[in-house]
Motif scaffolding. Structure first.
Motif, PDB file in Angstrom:
ATOM      1  N   VAL A  51     -13.253 -38.736 -62.144  1.00  0.00           N
ATOM      2  CA  VAL A  51     -14.274 -39.484 -62.876  1.00  0.00           C
ATOM      3  C   VAL A  51     -13.636 -40.682 -63.578  1.00  0.00           C
ATOM      4  O   VAL A  51     -14.167 -41.798 -63.535  1.00  0.00           O
ATOM      5  N   LEU A  52     -12.483 -40.455 -64.213  1.00  0.00           N
ATOM      6  CA  LEU A  52     -11.776 -41.554 -64.882  1.00  0.00           C
ATOM      7  C   LEU A  52     -11.355 -42.622 -63.873  1.00  0.00           C
ATOM      8  O   LEU A  52     -11.441 -43.821 -64.157  1.00  0.00           O
ATOM      9  N   ASP A  53     -10.925 -42.191 -62.707  1.00  0.00           N
ATOM     10  CA  ASP A  53     -10.526 -43.128 -61.650  1.00  0.00           C
ATOM     11  C   ASP A  53     -11.728 -43.924 -61.163  1.00  0.00           C
ATOM     12  O   ASP A  53     -11.666 -45.147 -61.031  1.00  0.00           O
ATOM     13  N   SER A  54     -12.850 -43.258 -60.940  1.00  0.00           N
ATOM     14  CA  SER A  54     -14.064 -43.946 -60.477  1.00  0.00           C
ATOM     15  C   SER A  54     -14.550 -44.977 -61.487  1.00  0.00           C
ATOM     16  O   SER A  54     -15.121 -45.996 -61.113  1.00  0.00           O
ATOM     17  N   ALA A  55     -14.330 -44.705 -62.763  1.00  0.00           N
ATOM     18  CA  ALA A  55     -14.735 -45.635 -63.824  1.00  0.00           C
ATOM     19  C   ALA A  55     -13.731 -46.770 -64.001  1.00  0.00           C
ATOM     20  O   ALA A  55     -13.952 -47.684 -64.795  1.00  0.00           O
ATOM     21  N   GLY A  56     -12.615 -46.708 -63.286  1.00  0.00           N
ATOM     22  CA  GLY A  56     -11.600 -47.753 -63.398  1.00  0.00           C
ATOM     23  C   GLY A  56     -10.679 -47.591 -64.587  1.00  0.00           C
ATOM     24  O   GLY A  56      -9.984 -48.523 -64.971  1.00  0.00           O
ATOM     25  N   LEU A  57     -10.651 -46.389 -65.174  1.00  0.00           N
ATOM     26  CA  LEU A  57      -9.834 -46.158 -66.367  1.00  0.00           C
ATOM     27  C   LEU A  57      -8.427 -45.673 -66.046  1.00  0.00           C
ATOM     28  O   LEU A  57      -7.531 -45.813 -66.874  1.00  0.00           O
ATOM     29  N   VAL A  58      -8.247 -45.076 -64.892  1.00  0.00           N
ATOM     30  CA  VAL A  58      -6.911 -44.667 -64.455  1.00  0.00           C
ATOM     31  C   VAL A  58      -6.745 -45.066 -62.999  1.00  0.00           C
ATOM     32  O   VAL A  58      -7.710 -45.319 -62.281  1.00  0.00           O
ATOM     33  N   THR A  59      -5.509 -45.107 -62.594  1.00  0.00           N
ATOM     34  CA  THR A  59      -5.181 -45.338 -61.199  1.00  0.00           C
ATOM     35  C   THR A  59      -4.323 -44.180 -60.720  1.00  0.00           C
ATOM     36  O   THR A  59      -3.537 -43.623 -61.493  1.00  0.00           O
ATOM     37  N   ALA A  60      -4.493 -43.805 -59.473  1.00  0.00           N
ATOM     38  CA  ALA A  60      -3.732 -42.703 -58.890  1.00  0.00           C
ATOM     39  C   ALA A  60      -2.755 -43.259 -57.870  1.00  0.00           C
ATOM     40  O   ALA A  60      -3.147 -43.986 -56.959  1.00  0.00           O
ATOM     41  N   ASN A  61      -1.475 -42.933 -58.045  1.00  0.00           N
ATOM     42  CA  ASN A  61      -0.436 -43.388 -57.122  1.00  0.00           C
ATOM     43  C   ASN A  61       0.305 -42.186 -56.575  1.00  0.00           C
ATOM     44  O   ASN A  61       0.833 -41.381 -57.347  1.00  0.00           O
ATOM     45  N   ALA A  70      -1.998 -43.234 -64.053  1.00  0.00           N
ATOM     46  CA  ALA A  70      -1.636 -44.175 -65.121  1.00  0.00           C
ATOM     47  C   ALA A  70      -2.911 -44.850 -65.615  1.00  0.00           C
ATOM     48  O   ALA A  70      -3.891 -44.963 -64.872  1.00  0.00           O
ATOM     49  N   VAL A  71      -2.884 -45.296 -66.848  1.00  0.00           N
ATOM     50  CA  VAL A  71      -4.046 -45.949 -67.447  1.00  0.00           C
ATOM     51  C   VAL A  71      -4.190 -47.360 -66.883  1.00  0.00           C
ATOM     52  O   VAL A  71      -3.215 -48.080 -66.720  1.00  0.00           O
ATOM     53  N   ARG A  72      -5.434 -47.722 -66.605  1.00  0.00           N
ATOM     54  CA  ARG A  72      -5.787 -49.100 -66.252  1.00  0.00           C
ATOM     55  C   ARG A  72      -6.589 -49.656 -67.417  1.00  0.00           C
ATOM     56  O   ARG A  72      -7.501 -49.014 -67.898  1.00  0.00           O
ATOM     57  N   THR A  73      -6.280 -50.838 -67.863  1.00  0.00           N
ATOM     58  CA  THR A  73      -6.924 -51.383 -69.063  1.00  0.00           C
ATOM     59  C   THR A  73      -8.108 -52.304 -68.787  1.00  0.00           C
ATOM     60  O   THR A  73      -8.888 -52.573 -69.697  1.00  0.00           O
ATOM     61  N   GLU A  74      -8.277 -52.764 -67.566  1.00  0.00           N
ATOM     62  CA  GLU A  74      -9.296 -53.772 -67.290  1.00  0.00           C
ATOM     63  C   GLU A  74     -10.704 -53.301 -67.641  1.00  0.00           C
ATOM     64  O   GLU A  74     -11.469 -54.031 -68.289  1.00  0.00           O
ATOM     65  N   ALA A  75     -11.075 -52.096 -67.221  1.00  0.00           N
ATOM     66  CA  ALA A  75     -12.431 -51.598 -67.487  1.00  0.00           C
ATOM     67  C   ALA A  75     -12.657 -51.401 -68.981  1.00  0.00           C
ATOM     68  O   ALA A  75     -13.739 -51.696 -69.503  1.00  0.00           O
ATOM     69  N   MET A  76     -11.645 -50.923 -69.676  1.00  0.00           N
ATOM     70  CA  MET A  76     -11.765 -50.730 -71.121  1.00  0.00           C
ATOM     71  C   MET A  76     -11.876 -52.084 -71.818  1.00  0.00           C
ATOM     72  O   MET A  76     -12.664 -52.236 -72.759  1.00  0.00           O
ATOM     73  N   ASP A  77     -11.121 -53.074 -71.359  1.00  0.00           N
ATOM     74  CA  ASP A  77     -11.203 -54.416 -71.930  1.00  0.00           C
ATOM     75  C   ASP A  77     -12.597 -55.009 -71.735  1.00  0.00           C
ATOM     76  O   ASP A  77     -13.158 -55.615 -72.651  1.00  0.00           O
ATOM     77  N   THR A  78     -13.159 -54.826 -70.543  1.00  0.00           N
ATOM     78  CA  THR A  78     -14.511 -55.309 -70.262  1.00  0.00           C
ATOM     79  C   THR A  78     -15.520 -54.655 -71.193  1.00  0.00           C
ATOM     80  O   THR A  78     -16.404 -55.314 -71.744  1.00  0.00           O
TER      81      THR A  78
END
Length: 105
Positions: A51-61, A70-78
């Motif tokens: 769910v967090l990945d689908s929302a753009g909040l984390v990325t899976a590598n 890992a955390v992705r900040t773009e969606a939270m910044d938006t």
């Protein structure tokens, strides 16, 4: 759904907020290491991470056999910008109401 809607939906669950905070604290984490911190199964953690990945909040590598999140900040910044814009709009409206009320005195 918009990015903001997805972020709000993902963060509505307290467990997902906790997972996001743990990942942010450690830089990255696997579902296994995260599951050790909670009284829920690894599979439940994986679903929350999805769910967090689908929302753009984390990325899976994928690294070998592991998937590191890992955390992705773009969606939270938006979302933060959207909230700041709404707050500014309300501040302007309230200031206008105050001016009207003072003028009526």
């Amino acid at each position: 759904m918009t990015t903001v809607d997805n972020v709000f939906a993902a963060l509505a669950d307290p467990r997902r907020r906790e997972l996001l905070e743990l990942i942010a604290e450690h830089g990255e984490a696997t579902a296994t290491t995260l599951a050790e911190r909670f009284p829920i199964s690894r599979q439940a953690v994986v679903k929350h991470l999805g769910v967090l990945d689908s929302a753009g909040l984390v990325t899976a590598n994928r690294v070998g056999r592991e998937v590191r999140y890992a955390v992705r900040t773009e969606a939270m910044d938006t979302t933060a910008r959207w909230m700041a814009e709404r707050a500014a709009t309300w501040d302007r409206r309230l200031a206008h109401i105050k001016r009207l009320a003072e003028a009526m005195e």
